[in-house]
Design an enzyme around this catalytic site. Structure first.
Site, mmCIF file in Angstrom:
data_model
loop_
_atom_site.group_PDB
_atom_site.id
_atom_site.type_symbol
_atom_site.label_atom_id
_atom_site.label_comp_id
_atom_site.label_asym_id
_atom_site.label_seq_id
_atom_site.Cartn_x
_atom_site.Cartn_y
_atom_site.Cartn_z
ATOM 1 N N GLU A 102 -24.067 -6.464 1.276
ATOM 2 C CA GLU A 102 -24.224 -7.709 2.071
ATOM 3 C C GLU A 102 -22.559 -7.792 1.519
ATOM 4 O OE1 GLU A 102 -25.760 -10.027 -1.184
ATOM 5 O OE2 GLU A 102 -24.515 -11.277 -0.955
ATOM 6 N N TYR B 119 -1.427 -1.634 -8.300
ATOM 7 C CA TYR B 119 -1.244 -0.233 -9.736
ATOM 8 C C TYR B 119 -0.412 0.562 -10.139
ATOM 9 C CZ TYR B 119 -3.356 2.130 -5.844
ATOM 10 O OH TYR B 119 -3.267 3.425 -4.876
ATOM 11 N N ALA C 280 -3.317 -12.850 1.008
ATOM 12 C CA ALA C 280 -3.935 -12.867 2.254
ATOM 13 C C ALA C 280 -4.707 -11.936 3.175
ATOM 14 C CB ALA C 280 -3.766 -14.552 2.973
ATOM 15 N N GLY C 281 -4.326 -11.363 2.674
ATOM 16 C CA GLY C 281 -4.408 -9.539 3.002
ATOM 17 C C GLY C 281 -5.831 -8.983 3.017
ATOM 18 N N GLY C 282 -5.642 -8.011 3.401
ATOM 19 C CA GLY C 282 -6.715 -6.684 2.811
ATOM 20 C C GLY C 282 -7.975 -6.727 2.208
ATOM 21 N N ALA C 283 -6.625 -6.896 0.650
ATOM 22 C CA ALA C 283 -7.491 -7.336 -0.145
ATOM 23 C C ALA C 283 -8.258 -8.004 -0.649
ATOM 24 C CB ALA C 283 -6.065 -5.954 -1.474
ATOM 25 N N LYS D 143 -10.459 1.325 7.535
ATOM 26 C CA LYS D 143 -11.213 -0.002 6.466
ATOM 27 C C LYS D 143 -12.498 -0.811 7.492
ATOM 28 C CE LYS D 143 -9.880 -0.374 2.423
ATOM 29 N NZ LYS D 143 -10.099 -1.155 0.732
ATOM 30 N N GLY E 61 -3.799 -3.441 -11.941
ATOM 31 C CA GLY E 61 -4.892 -2.735 -11.244
ATOM 32 C C GLY E 61 -5.327 -1.817 -11.360
ATOM 33 N N THR F 162 -9.514 4.086 3.039
ATOM 34 C CA THR F 162 -8.553 3.242 2.744
ATOM 35 C C THR F 162 -7.971 2.926 4.303
ATOM 36 O OG1 THR F 162 -6.768 2.502 1.432
ATOM 37 C CG2 THR F 162 -7.148 4.975 2.312
HETATM 38 P P1 NAP Z 1 -1.916 -6.066 2.869
HETATM 39 O O1 NAP Z 1 -3.213 -6.208 3.934
HETATM 40 O O2 NAP Z 1 -1.198 -5.604 4.421
HETATM 41 O O3 NAP Z 1 -1.335 -8.005 2.948
HETATM 42 C C1 NAP Z 1 -0.362 -7.865 2.032
HETATM 43 C C2 NAP Z 1 -0.381 -8.941 1.219
HETATM 44 O O4 NAP Z 1 0.890 -9.582 1.158
HETATM 45 C C3 NAP Z 1 0.126 -10.008 2.580
HETATM 46 O O5 NAP Z 1 -0.897 -11.648 2.678
HETATM 47 C C4 NAP Z 1 1.073 -10.177 3.004
HETATM 48 O O6 NAP Z 1 1.512 -12.433 3.729
HETATM 49 C C5 NAP Z 1 1.608 -10.630 1.333
HETATM 50 N N1 NAP Z 1 3.131 -10.403 1.317
HETATM 51 C C6 NAP Z 1 4.101 -9.456 2.537
HETATM 52 N N2 NAP Z 1 5.134 -9.185 1.437
HETATM 53 C C7 NAP Z 1 5.343 -10.582 0.972
HETATM 54 C C8 NAP Z 1 6.515 -10.963 1.105
HETATM 55 N N3 NAP Z 1 7.936 -10.628 1.115
HETATM 56 N N4 NAP Z 1 6.420 -12.691 0.657
HETATM 57 C C9 NAP Z 1 5.206 -13.102 0.615
HETATM 58 N N5 NAP Z 1 3.931 -11.965 0.606
HETATM 59 C C10 NAP Z 1 3.476 -11.380 0.599
HETATM 60 O O7 NAP Z 1 -2.189 -5.138 1.980
HETATM 61 P P2 NAP Z 1 -3.336 -5.725 1.209
HETATM 62 O O8 NAP Z 1 -4.445 -4.613 1.492
HETATM 63 O O9 NAP Z 1 -3.956 -6.428 1.100
HETATM 64 O O10 NAP Z 1 -2.639 -4.698 -0.042
HETATM 65 C C11 NAP Z 1 -1.778 -5.575 -1.226
HETATM 66 C C12 NAP Z 1 -1.846 -4.916 -2.257
HETATM 67 O O11 NAP Z 1 -3.285 -4.508 -3.208
HETATM 68 C C13 NAP Z 1 -1.408 -3.614 -1.817
HETATM 69 O O12 NAP Z 1 0.042 -3.770 -3.219
HETATM 70 C C14 NAP Z 1 -2.283 -2.826 -2.566
HETATM 71 O O13 NAP Z 1 -2.017 -1.550 -3.474
HETATM 72 C C15 NAP Z 1 -3.173 -3.459 -3.629
HETATM 73 N N6 NAP Z 1 -4.691 -2.395 -3.905
HETATM 74 C C16 NAP Z 1 -4.886 -2.796 -5.227
HETATM 75 C C17 NAP Z 1 -6.071 -1.850 -5.353
HETATM 76 C C18 NAP Z 1 -6.789 -1.502 -6.686
HETATM 77 O O14 NAP Z 1 -7.829 -0.837 -6.298
HETATM 78 N N7 NAP Z 1 -6.250 -2.201 -7.368
HETATM 79 C C19 NAP Z 1 -7.102 -2.657 -3.961
HETATM 80 C C20 NAP Z 1 -6.603 -2.847 -2.776
HETATM 81 C C21 NAP Z 1 -5.402 -2.815 -2.498
HETATM 82 P P3 NAP Z 1 1.593 -12.225 4.976
HETATM 83 O O15 NAP Z 1 -0.117 -12.235 5.562
HETATM 84 O O16 NAP Z 1 2.666 -13.242 5.199
HETATM 85 O O17 NAP Z 1 2.049 -11.115 5.778
#
Ligand code: NAP
Length: 493
Positions: free
Chosen positions: A301, A442, A350-353, A289, A463, A285
């Site tokens: 893939e 979640y 557009a982050g990691g998830a 990753k 989630g 995590t």
């Molecule tokens: P990340 O890589 O840090 O990406 C965060 C995203 O949120 C970016 O697109 C960021 O935009 C945006 N963001 C953050 N603050 C913001 C704000 N104030 N206003 C608008 N956009 C904002 O995080 P991640 O790893 O993708 O994870 C994101 C979420 O997905 C987390 O809550 C995580 O718990 C959840 N998740 C769930 C699962 C599951 O199995 N259900 C799996 C993975 C992740 P910018 O690009 O502008 O910074």
């Protein structure tokens, strides 16, 4: 096997007895430095009332305890307490009292010589243990690993001790703090005679876990040389719910395995540890990753497409990397929405998830538009995945123009429990009630965007199903067995 030793850290003997009644460990350590002064005259009655092997400990402030009296008062207190026939007495490596040693010998109380290092793992750990073994029946070192390399030193020291002292079972070795947690769970691999645990809600030392956690979740007393080790690496990682999925699954299928959280600061050092402990597989995590990919011999893939690996498995071909977020995301969606091909999807974030989400949707034939606070990240991800990427302002404008999507996937961290700032990344979104809104956060189970969608009559998904499904997929990769779904206690989260 390592015994579970409950640290009795209440200020009265009655409260400590209550903790024993509630926990039934193999043995316990009575910390008399934590007792209220009036309780001290009754300490010698305690062993008969406790009915299990006990360690008598009066820890000085300098060694991390609460004893603030003089050395001679401490000696008198320990001598009086020993009338109760404790099985063990903890004496620090620099304790010189001959009277305490003589009294212990006379009463058959075994002496544990100990030292604590709250700053790190001393480079002469093995030598100090050897030196202490000349002055006691058992030796104990509680040290503070500063990273995964220090944790490896602990496991190596434990193995060396076992090889040099076959059959003696006279070492207590543990790492404190976040990096030390695996040494407490895998105490058997540290050759540690026991592992300490706390009464629920009363953490006695940094990194201590409750008796229930060690016994029921990690099944520490059942860990032996044949136990297969799995885990999760991240930083921070101790909040993860993954052990609550995998460990009950192993238990229900009768698999001799344990799934351990590893706080990892250095991925290369972790792979060294994984080889040393023969770790069979692990989840990955944030923030590792990407970094694990350098160490993989083969990638599926999805890892290549998403550039992110959340599952690593040891195989005959070496380390194999997988991405189970893709399937984990899709399964709940398809079971709710049916065929995705041809549907329009707006992905927020557009982050990691989002990488796994967008890849999955595009692969299934959706027409995907990504909307992100930072437009350049949306555009970059879109060009990689073959879709469109825009700013959140563009989505706002589309709302005014009457544009709508069949599926809205919220992947940003906005609205996640514990985050500051806004609780909905798209408060302007006007739901028609005919869309499916999927927020992959979640905690909480219903986010603000989900609530607004529900109010408009739309279908929603949270989630948790994704989290569970990606873990079930990992379990299959780890064990070759389907996850026994009734084992997951996550419905109660
Ligand atoms: P990340 O890589 O840090 O990406 C965060 C995203 O949120 C970016 O697109 C960021 O935009 C945006 N963001 C953050 N603050 C913001 C704000 N104030 N206003 C608008 N956009 C904002 O995080 P991640 O790893 O993708 O994870 C994101 C979420 O997905 C987390 O809550 C995580 O718990 C959840 N998740 C769930 C699962 C599951 O199995 N259900 C799996 C993975 C992740 P910018 O690009 O502008 O910074």
């Amino acid at each position: 096997m390592s015994l579970l030793c409950l640290t009795l850290c209440r200020n009265t003997l009655a409260a400590n007895l209550e903790d024993l009644k509630m926990n039934t460990p193999h043995m316990a350590e009575l910390r008399i430095d934590l007792l209220d002064p009036p309780e001290r005259k009754h300490i010698s009655d305690f062993p008969a009332r406790a009915g299990i092997p006990l360690i008598l400990t009066c820890r000085k402030k300098a060694d991390g305890g609460e004893w603030s009296g003089t050395d001679s008062e401490r000696e008198s207190l320990l001598l009086a307490a020993m009338a109760g026939d404790f099985d063990y007495m903890d004496l620090e490596e620099d304790e010189t009292s001959r009277r305490l040693v003589a009294e212990a010998e006379q009463r058959n109380t075994r002496i544990i010589r100990s030292f604590h290092d709250f700053k790190g793992v001393p480079s002469d750990l093995m030598q100090r243990l050897e030196a202490m073994s000349l002055k006691g029946d058992l030796v104990k070192a509680a040290v503070m690993p500063r990273g995964i390399a220090d944790l490896l030193t602990l496991f190596k020291t434990g193995r060396q001790w076992r090889e040099e002292n076959p059959g003696k079972n006279n070492l207590i070795l543990l790492g404190m703090g976040a990096f030390g947690v695996p040494s407490r769970i895998l105490a058997q691999r540290c050759a540690s005679f026991l592992t300490f645990c706390s009464p629920a809600g009363a953490e006695a030392a940094p990194g201590h876990m409750s008796r229930q956690t060690l016994e029921e979740l990690y099944r520490v007393p059942e860990i032996d040389d044949d136990t297969q080790i799995f885990g999760i690496i991240g930083n921070p990682v101790l909040h993860t719910r993954s052990p609550h999925i995998h460990n009950p699954g192993f238990q229900d299928l009768g698999i001799n395995a344990v799934y351990v959280p590893f706080t990892v600061d250095d991925v290369s050092a972790f792979f060294e540890l994984a080889d040393f402990l023969d770790i069979r597989g692990f989840s990955t995590t944030v923030p590792h990753k990407l970094a694990v990919r350098e160490h993989l011999d083969r990638e599926d893939e999805a890892v290549q497409a998403v550039s992110s690996c959340n599952t690593v498995v040891r195989s005959r071909k070496g380390w194999e990397g997988f991405n189970t977020d893709v399937e984990g995301f899709l399964r709940p969606l398809i079971s709710r929405a049916g065929v995705l091909n041809g549907k329009t999807a707006a992905v927020i974030g557009a982050g990691g998830a989002a990488r796994a989400v967008v890849y999955a949707l595009v692969r299934e034939g959706c027409r995907v538009s990504i909307f992100n606070r930072t437009e350049s990240r949306a555009a970059a991800l879109a060009s990689e995945m073959g879709c469109s990427g825009y700013s959140l302002d563009k989505l706002r404008a589309e709302m005014d123009e009457g544009e709508r999507y069949d599926i809205v996937v919220q992947t940003s961290s906005v609205g996640m429990h514990g985050t500051e700032g806004p609780s909905n990344p798209v408060p302007f979104y006007r739901f028609t009630g005919s869309e499916l809104v999927y927020d992959i956060i979640y905690t909480p189970p219903v986010t603000e965007i989900m609530q607004r969608a529900l109010d408009a009559g739309a279908a929603v998904l949270g989630g948790m199903p994704m989290l569970r499904e990606q873990a079930f997929e990992q379990f299959l990769l780890f064990t070759g067995a389907e996850y026994p779904r009734k084992s997951s206690g996550m419905d109660q989260e």
